[in-house]
Design a protein around this motif. Structure first.
Motif, PDB file in Angstrom:
ATOM      1  N   SER A 172       0.834  -1.217   0.000  1.00  0.00           N
ATOM      2  CA  SER A 172       0.000   0.000   0.000  1.00  0.00           C
ATOM      3  C   SER A 172       0.862   1.258   0.000  1.00  0.00           C
ATOM      4  O   SER A 172       2.065   1.202   0.278  1.00  0.00           O
ATOM      5  N   SER A 173       0.194   2.395  -0.251  1.00  0.00           N
ATOM      6  CA  SER A 173       0.881   3.690  -0.175  1.00  0.00           C
ATOM      7  C   SER A 173       1.330   3.957   1.261  1.00  0.00           C
ATOM      8  O   SER A 173       2.399   4.532   1.489  1.00  0.00           O
ATOM      9  N   LEU A 174       0.509   3.535   2.219  1.00  0.00           N
ATOM     10  CA  LEU A 174       0.872   3.746   3.629  1.00  0.00           C
ATOM     11  C   LEU A 174       2.169   2.999   3.977  1.00  0.00           C
ATOM     12  O   LEU A 174       3.008   3.514   4.722  1.00  0.00           O
ATOM     13  N   HIS A 175       2.330   1.803   3.417  1.00  0.00           N
ATOM     14  CA  HIS A 175       3.584   1.069   3.623  1.00  0.00           C
ATOM     15  C   HIS A 175       4.786   1.916   3.192  1.00  0.00           C
ATOM     16  O   HIS A 175       5.813   1.930   3.867  1.00  0.00           O
ATOM     17  N   CYS A 187      12.466   1.735  -1.281  1.00  0.00           N
ATOM     18  CA  CYS A 187      11.201   1.022  -1.171  1.00  0.00           C
ATOM     19  C   CYS A 187      10.870   0.529  -2.570  1.00  0.00           C
ATOM     20  O   CYS A 187      10.830   1.333  -3.514  1.00  0.00           O
ATOM     21  N   THR A 188      10.683  -0.770  -2.756  1.00  0.00           N
ATOM     22  CA  THR A 188      10.301  -1.255  -4.084  1.00  0.00           C
ATOM     23  C   THR A 188       8.810  -1.567  -4.072  1.00  0.00           C
ATOM     24  O   THR A 188       8.331  -2.341  -3.239  1.00  0.00           O
ATOM     25  N   CYS A 189       8.087  -0.891  -4.966  1.00  0.00           N
ATOM     26  CA  CYS A 189       6.629  -0.814  -4.818  1.00  0.00           C
ATOM     27  C   CYS A 189       5.896  -1.214  -6.086  1.00  0.00           C
ATOM     28  O   CYS A 189       6.415  -1.020  -7.191  1.00  0.00           O
ATOM     29  N   PRO A 190       4.647  -1.683  -5.938  1.00  0.00           N
ATOM     30  CA  PRO A 190       3.788  -1.783  -7.115  1.00  0.00           C
ATOM     31  C   PRO A 190       3.482  -0.353  -7.588  1.00  0.00           C
ATOM     32  O   PRO A 190       3.430   0.577  -6.766  1.00  0.00           O
ATOM     33  N   LEU A 191       3.272  -0.172  -8.906  1.00  0.00           N
ATOM     34  CA  LEU A 191       3.005   1.170  -9.445  1.00  0.00           C
ATOM     35  C   LEU A 191       1.818   1.827  -8.737  1.00  0.00           C
ATOM     36  O   LEU A 191       1.850   3.018  -8.418  1.00  0.00           O
ATOM     37  N   ASP A 192       0.753   1.042  -8.496  1.00  0.00           N
ATOM     38  CA  ASP A 192      -0.461   1.594  -7.856  1.00  0.00           C
ATOM     39  C   ASP A 192      -0.160   2.247  -6.504  1.00  0.00           C
ATOM     40  O   ASP A 192      -0.779   3.253  -6.149  1.00  0.00           O
ATOM     41  N   SER A 193       0.756   1.637  -5.749  1.00  0.00           N
ATOM     42  CA  SER A 193       1.062   2.195  -4.427  1.00  0.00           C
ATOM     43  C   SER A 193       1.805   3.523  -4.550  1.00  0.00           C
ATOM     44  O   SER A 193       1.640   4.419  -3.714  1.00  0.00           O
ATOM     45  N   ILE A 194       2.607   3.666  -5.605  1.00  0.00           N
ATOM     46  CA  ILE A 194       3.298   4.956  -5.836  1.00  0.00           C
ATOM     47  C   ILE A 194       2.266   6.001  -6.274  1.00  0.00           C
ATOM     48  O   ILE A 194       2.221   7.105  -5.721  1.00  0.00           O
ATOM     49  N   GLY A 196      -0.786   6.019  -5.683  1.00  0.00           N
ATOM     50  CA  GLY A 196      -1.659   6.275  -4.526  1.00  0.00           C
ATOM     51  C   GLY A 196      -1.157   7.421  -3.658  1.00  0.00           C
ATOM     52  O   GLY A 196      -1.952   8.092  -2.984  1.00  0.00           O
ATOM     53  N   LEU A 197       0.154   7.660  -3.687  1.00  0.00           N
ATOM     54  CA  LEU A 197       0.716   8.761  -2.884  1.00  0.00           C
ATOM     55  C   LEU A 197       0.238  10.124  -3.379  1.00  0.00           C
ATOM     56  O   LEU A 197       0.296  11.102  -2.644  1.00  0.00           O
ATOM     57  N   THR A 198      -0.228  10.191  -4.641  1.00  0.00           N
ATOM     58  CA  THR A 198      -0.697  11.487  -5.175  1.00  0.00           C
ATOM     59  C   THR A 198      -2.110  11.818  -4.678  1.00  0.00           C
ATOM     60  O   THR A 198      -2.566  12.944  -4.813  1.00  0.00           O
TER      61      THR A 198
END
Ligand code: G3P
Length: 218
Positions: A172-175, A187-194, A196-198
């Motif tokens: 998640s973005s919170l992670h 932090c290696t993230c799924p695109l959606d979680s990045i 999501g920060l917007t």
């Protein structure tokens, strides 16, 4: 904190790059298989294409072998694909030996499947450039993945350890925010979680009002 994307999907890697936040990519056998890439040449070409999209960032390519000897052979060949390839090695006895060999021979490694501070310490001891605690999988099993990031960050700071903490298995973005707070270097993230920060509902409401008011003076 650096932002890596955890995928082998070229469209998603390009999208993260175009967003301007992409510092690197991590892949694993599951992510490669998901893209339907088959055979030695196709796999190696895929890694090369990823490196070319990312340009200056590190790209983790994971070994698919388990013995010291086989990991060394495969890792040498993966590292030869591009200067930004980092060989991803599992936390096993043979993996530790292989990481030591890679360090001694100038090949950078990312130690994967880290679920404890002791594993992270040992990977760092043999010179892993990155150690990858899987925080989502820890959370999934009823433990607290972020506590592990904090513990490793404390140990690495106290001991002046240079290996980078690469928080993986992000859900998640919170992670992402919590990993930054806990001291992860990457932090290696799924695109959606990045993406999501917007997002914030007050941003959407505020923008709608600004756009309505803009019409009054245009
Ligand atoms: O690439 C390693 C890690 O990020 C895997 O994540 O979602 O399969 O637990 P996940």
């Amino acid at each position: 904190m650096k932002y890596f994307i955890d995928t082998a999907n070229l469209d998603q890697i390009k999208e993260a790059h175009d967003l301007g936040v992409l510092d690197g990519v991590t892949t694993n056998p599951t992510l490669m298989a998901k893209e339907g890439i088959k055979g030695h040449d196709a796999v190696y070409n895929h890694y090369k294409t990823i490196c070319e999209i990312v340009k200056n960032g590190d790209v983790s390519a994971e070994v698919t072998t388990v013995s010291f000897k086989d990991m060394v052979e495969q890792g040498k060949s993966l590292a030869a694909i591009h200067k930004n390839i980092v060989v991803k090695v599992p936390m096993t006895v043979d993996g530790v030996k292989a990481m030591k060999w890679f360090t001694d021979n100038g090949i950078r490694t990312n130690c994967t499947l880290i679920f404890s501070a002791g594993q992270a310490m040992l990977a760092a001891k043999v010179g892993a450039a990155y150690v990858s605690p899987f925080i989502g999988r820890i959370d999934d099993s009823g433990w607290d993945g972020l506590e592990l990031i904090q513990q490793i960050a404390t140990i690495f700071a106290v001991q002046n350890i240079k290996s980078q903490i690469l928080a993986a298995s992000i859900r998640s973005s919170l992670h992402i925010i919590k990993c930054a707070e806990a001291g992860a270097n990457v932090c290696t993230c799924p695109l959606d979680s990045i993406i999501g920060l917007t997002k914030h509902p007050l941003t959407d409401i505020g923008l709608q009002k600004f756009m309505e008011d803009a019409k009054k003076f245009q």
